[in-house]
Scaffold this motif. Structure first.
Motif, PDB file in Angstrom:
ATOM      1  N   THR A  61     -51.751  77.198  41.002  1.00  0.00           N
ATOM      2  CA  THR A  61     -50.404  77.683  40.688  1.00  0.00           C
ATOM      3  C   THR A  61     -49.705  76.669  39.806  1.00  0.00           C
ATOM      4  O   THR A  61     -50.318  75.748  39.274  1.00  0.00           O
ATOM      5  N   GLY A  62     -48.408  76.819  39.620  1.00  0.00           N
ATOM      6  CA  GLY A  62     -47.646  75.899  38.786  1.00  0.00           C
ATOM      7  C   GLY A  62     -46.280  76.452  38.462  1.00  0.00           C
ATOM      8  O   GLY A  62     -45.823  77.438  39.040  1.00  0.00           O
ATOM      9  N   VAL A  63     -45.613  75.806  37.512  1.00  0.00           N
ATOM     10  CA  VAL A  63     -44.260  76.187  37.091  1.00  0.00           C
ATOM     11  C   VAL A  63     -44.175  76.101  35.572  1.00  0.00           C
ATOM     12  O   VAL A  63     -44.690  75.162  34.957  1.00  0.00           O
ATOM     13  N   THR A  64     -43.523  77.090  34.984  1.00  0.00           N
ATOM     14  CA  THR A  64     -43.178  77.075  33.567  1.00  0.00           C
ATOM     15  C   THR A  64     -41.659  77.013  33.451  1.00  0.00           C
ATOM     16  O   THR A  64     -40.952  77.741  34.161  1.00  0.00           O
ATOM     17  N   ALA A  65     -41.158  76.168  32.568  1.00  0.00           N
ATOM     18  CA  ALA A  65     -39.723  76.070  32.310  1.00  0.00           C
ATOM     19  C   ALA A  65     -39.463  76.379  30.842  1.00  0.00           C
ATOM     20  O   ALA A  65     -40.115  75.813  29.961  1.00  0.00           O
ATOM     21  N   VAL A  66     -38.510  77.270  30.590  1.00  0.00           N
ATOM     22  CA  VAL A  66     -38.121  77.628  29.221  1.00  0.00           C
ATOM     23  C   VAL A  66     -36.631  77.368  29.080  1.00  0.00           C
ATOM     24  O   VAL A  66     -35.825  77.907  29.854  1.00  0.00           O
ATOM     25  N   LEU A  67     -36.271  76.540  28.102  1.00  0.00           N
ATOM     26  CA  LEU A  67     -34.869  76.184  27.882  1.00  0.00           C
ATOM     27  C   LEU A  67     -34.454  76.675  26.505  1.00  0.00           C
ATOM     28  O   LEU A  67     -34.990  76.231  25.482  1.00  0.00           O
ATOM     29  N   ALA A  68     -33.510  77.620  26.480  1.00  0.00           N
ATOM     30  CA  ALA A  68     -33.155  78.316  25.244  1.00  0.00           C
ATOM     31  C   ALA A  68     -32.613  77.369  24.185  1.00  0.00           C
ATOM     32  O   ALA A  68     -32.894  77.539  22.994  1.00  0.00           O
TER      33      ALA A  68
END
Length: 384
Positions: A61-68
């Motif tokens: 599993t894991g995490v994705t972060a998107v910052l506009a």
């Protein structure tokens, strides 16, 4: 014209390296980060093998972060809108987006049972890095797809600290794809799926705008998979364990098409919230080109935002700091069709990249997800 990036940062071929190139002109990185200011970060968690022991693994599993607007621009709103094709999923913070048409927090994506950790981690990270913003209230956007076929999904391996690491790692530039970040344990069309991205350049008058897409692809039944108009899922002679392996000793396999997809659409074209919503509504057309018919057991949630019209929040306190009137610029509605086409093209290619930039993965209880076979796919597509 600069050729779009056809290999991932680790050297793996993307869809274009196999000769699969949906219509439209990509940006230099062919990624959501081609939209100026957008940053993406990952934390990937892979450990253990063998039988499932809740809390111990195996972990996929894991995490994705998107910052506009990147890490420095948190709190400065983007016009935003969203669309739900099928609601068997979760994307927090969307009631507020519906209310004011703005996105001002990072977006995190992980597995279904990690939404709480993502929410807490986002709040803590903003409180640490942007304390003035955290003094108000925070409604982070946290989205999910289900990775329980491969991952110890109830093991709470995604923690708020892991989420903060993903946010801290956010950068511009070319992106890793496939089994990374929140997409680590995901499957697509009963092949190994996960994270995928693409972009398109759109010329309107004398200005070139960028539309970027990021997907966490975990949807579709094998028989549906269509590439370049050919139903390759019916022709590829690859085992299909996901649709035949019981999830537990006393339960059947997951229904074909179960999973979910999260899609984020970014653009620097000046759009208002209604136009962002209209962009989000175009995502299903790109997905349909890859074959899906939209399973009941697939949560299909989409968010679109525009990074134009950069100004301080007009929903924050104190009101005395806000002008009496705010002026913004938007595209005329009769110029939107080229942007709609860009969404469809970039969504299709993002899904293909999630499939192509991948390898086989074995997860909990020996569950196996085979990668899309490159050579066999090339052979099928020779005479299309």
């Amino acid at each position: 014209m600069t050729e779009p990036q056809v290999f991932s940062p680790d050297g793996r071929p993307r869809a274009r390296a196999l000769g699969i190139a949906p219509a439209g002109r990509p940006g230099a990185w062919n990624a959501i980060t081609d939209v100026p200011g957008v940053e993406v970060g990952y934390v990937t968690l892979i450990s253990g093998e063998g039988p499932l022991r809740v809390g111990e693994g195996p972990v996929r599993t894991g995490v994705t972060a998107v910052l506009a607007r990147g890490r420095a621009g948190v709190g400065r709103p983007c016009a935003a809108g969203r669309y739900a094709l099928n609601g068997n999923g979760e994307m927090t913070g969307t009631a507020w987006i519906d209310e004011v048409g703005q996105l001002s927090t990072p977006v995190t994506i992980s597995n279904t049972h990690a939404v709480g950790a993502c929410h807490t981690g986002s709040v803590r990270w903003i409180n640490t890095t942007h304390p003035a913003i955290a003094r108000e209230w925070l409604l982070p956007v946290c989205a999910e797809t289900w990775d329980g076929y491969l991952n110890d999904i109830n093991g709470e391996h995604v923690t708020p600290e892991i989420v903060a690491r993903a946010l801290d790692s956010a950068r511009s530039g070319p992106l890793a794809e496939g089994s990374v970040g929140g997409g680590t344990g995901m499957n697509c069309y009963a092949f190994k799926g996960g994270s995928g991205t693409a972009s398109r350049l759109v010329e309107l008058g004398e200005t070139t705008y960028t539309v970027g897409v990021f997907v966490q692809a975990n949807f579709g039944s094998r028989r549906e998979l269509t590439i370049g108009g050919r139903r390759v899922g019916l022709e590829l002679e690859v085992e299909n364990p996901m649709e035949s392996t019981p999830l537990h000793h006393d339960s059947p396999a997951a229904p074909g098409g179960a999973g979910s997809i999260i899609a984020l659409v970014a653009t620097d074209a000046p759009l208002d919230p209604l136009q962002c919503t209209a962009m989000a509504r175009r995502v299903p057309f790109g997905l349909a080109r890859s074959g899906t018919t939209g399973s009941l057991f697939s949560g299909d949630l989409f968010l679109a935002f525009s990074t134009a019209n950069d100004h301080p929040s007009d929903t924050a306190f104190p009101r005395t700091a806000t002008p009496e009137l705010i002026t913004s610029t938007r595209m005329p509605w009769n110029r939107m069709d080229s942007l709609y086409a860009a969404v469809v093209e970039a969504v299709e290619e993002s899904v293909l990249n999630a499939l192509v930039v991948n390898t086989d993965m074995v997860g909990r209880d020996g569950h196996r997800s085979p990668a899309l076979p490159h050579d066999a796919l090339r052979e099928l597509l020779k005479n299309r």
